[in-house]
Enzyme design. Structure first.
Site, mmCIF file in Angstrom:
data_model
loop_
_atom_site.group_PDB
_atom_site.id
_atom_site.type_symbol
_atom_site.label_atom_id
_atom_site.label_comp_id
_atom_site.label_asym_id
_atom_site.label_seq_id
_atom_site.Cartn_x
_atom_site.Cartn_y
_atom_site.Cartn_z
ATOM 1 N N THR A 143 17.793 48.462 3.360
ATOM 2 C CA THR A 143 18.039 49.722 2.678
ATOM 3 C C THR A 143 19.407 49.681 2.023
ATOM 4 O O THR A 143 20.202 48.782 2.266
ATOM 5 C CB THR A 143 17.994 50.907 3.665
ATOM 6 O OG1 THR A 143 19.140 50.817 4.524
ATOM 7 C CG2 THR A 143 16.727 50.872 4.499
ATOM 8 N N SER A 160 21.800 51.519 2.726
ATOM 9 C CA SER A 160 22.856 51.870 3.673
ATOM 10 C C SER A 160 23.009 50.856 4.776
ATOM 11 O O SER A 160 24.007 50.848 5.480
ATOM 12 C CB SER A 160 22.560 53.239 4.308
ATOM 13 O OG SER A 160 21.318 53.194 4.999
ATOM 14 N N CYS A 161 22.010 49.982 4.977
ATOM 15 C CA CYS A 161 22.060 49.023 6.082
ATOM 16 C C CYS A 161 21.598 47.667 5.601
ATOM 17 O O CYS A 161 20.399 47.445 5.485
ATOM 18 C CB CYS A 161 21.198 49.496 7.248
ATOM 19 S SG CYS A 161 21.144 48.311 8.612
ATOM 20 N N GLY A 162 22.533 46.778 5.321
ATOM 21 C CA GLY A 162 22.164 45.467 4.852
ATOM 22 C C GLY A 162 21.712 44.532 5.945
ATOM 23 O O GLY A 162 21.308 43.420 5.670
ATOM 24 N N CYS A 171 19.401 45.458 8.450
ATOM 25 C CA CYS A 171 18.105 45.822 8.992
ATOM 26 C C CYS A 171 17.114 44.692 8.754
ATOM 27 O O CYS A 171 17.031 44.151 7.665
ATOM 28 C CB CYS A 171 17.600 47.099 8.341
ATOM 29 S SG CYS A 171 18.709 48.497 8.554
#
Length: 283
Positions: A112, A114-116, A118
């Site tokens: 995502t 916001s979260c590289g 995940c």
């Protein structure tokens, strides 16, 4: 190619008055990264600087280390039947002799904005080995004056052209030790903004970035600290808080990590040896 911003009509309510008006939004689209035709990851990003984003992502994953290892980067058509190019699939062609990414590196779900991290197969896969270990001594980067660090967030904000129109973008910038702006990138994902910076530096043949200070507009996560280390950047400064794992990585790798950089106030979590206070070295 996708646009950086899009226009939407919104219902606006102010002090009980209702109206409709156009609003400028930051664009967010998926981008698939391939290496020599093999799918590696899909990330949500703001279109623009896509080739730099792909290259920077591969630096942080330990696949690329310098410009000579990169043959070229191309857009791929998004349909098997040769349909219209969506400019959302990027294929990175490695130079002859450069090994393909190891098995298990592929992200098993979409990342995502916001979260590289995940979808990483395991935490161990995150702790890649840098080719550019940071020197224990401040050299070649001169010692930093906190007064210089203090003005960098404002200079970063002033360089954010798209943020002024949307209010919805993160930014990352590279500065010299004297506070000169070298480059700035914006993206809906803070990790993408850093990848765009690092990828552009790789394509320009400027890695490792041992004479640069990285400033980010949000918090300092483990991933951002890792990306700095992988690019040979000795200093990471964030306007918000770092995570505990980011502090651990900074201490282990020799990275100078500064958080809550706001005005003349800041917290130094690791690597204080690169700073001077009132002309005296901090130990």
């Amino acid at each position: 190619m996708g646009r950086v911003t899009e226009r939407r009509r919104v219902l606006r309510i102010r002090d009980g008055a209702v109206s409709t008006r156009p609003d400028t939004l930051v664009a967010e689209e998926p981008m698939e990264i391939r290496v020599d035709g093999r799918q590696l990851a899909v990330t949500m990003r703001t279109p623009g600087d896509d080739f730099a984003l792909a290259a920077g992502f591969l630096v942080s994953e330990g696949v690329l280390g310098d410009a000579e290892e990169l043959s070229r980067i191309v857009y791929c058509a998004g349909a098997e039947d040769g349909g219209a190019n969506t400019y959302n699939i990027v294929d990175v062609r490695l130079a002859p002799g450069v090994p393909l990414p190891e098995a298990g590196l592929e992200r098993n779900v979409y990342t995502t904005s916001s979260c590289g991290l995940c979808g990483k197969a395991s935490l161990d896969a995150v702790r890649t080995t840098t080719r550019w270990p940071l020197p224990e001594e401040p050299s070649p980067l001169p010692r930093l004056d906190p007064a210089t660090l203090a003005v960098l967030p404002d200079r970063l904000r002033a360089a954010q052209r798209v943020f002024e129109r949307t209010g919805g973008l993160h930014a990352a910038a590279l500065f010299t030790a004297e506070g000169e702006l070298l480059d700035v990138k914006e993206d809906v994902g803070r990790h993408n903004a850093v990848d765009k910076l690092v990828g552009q530096a790789l394509r320009d043949g400027r890695l490792p970035l041992r004479d640069a200070v990285l400033v980010v507009s949000g918090r300092a996560s483990f991933e951002l600290a890792q990306k700095a280390v992988m690019a040979g950047i000795p200093v990471l400064a964030a306007v918000s808080a770092p995570s505990s794992l980011a502090v651990d990585l900074a201490a282990e790798s020799g990275l100078t990590l500064v958080g809550f950089l706001r005005g003349r106030s800041m917290n130094v979590y690791a690597g204080a040896q690169r700073l001077t206070v009132s002309g005296e070295a901090v130990t």
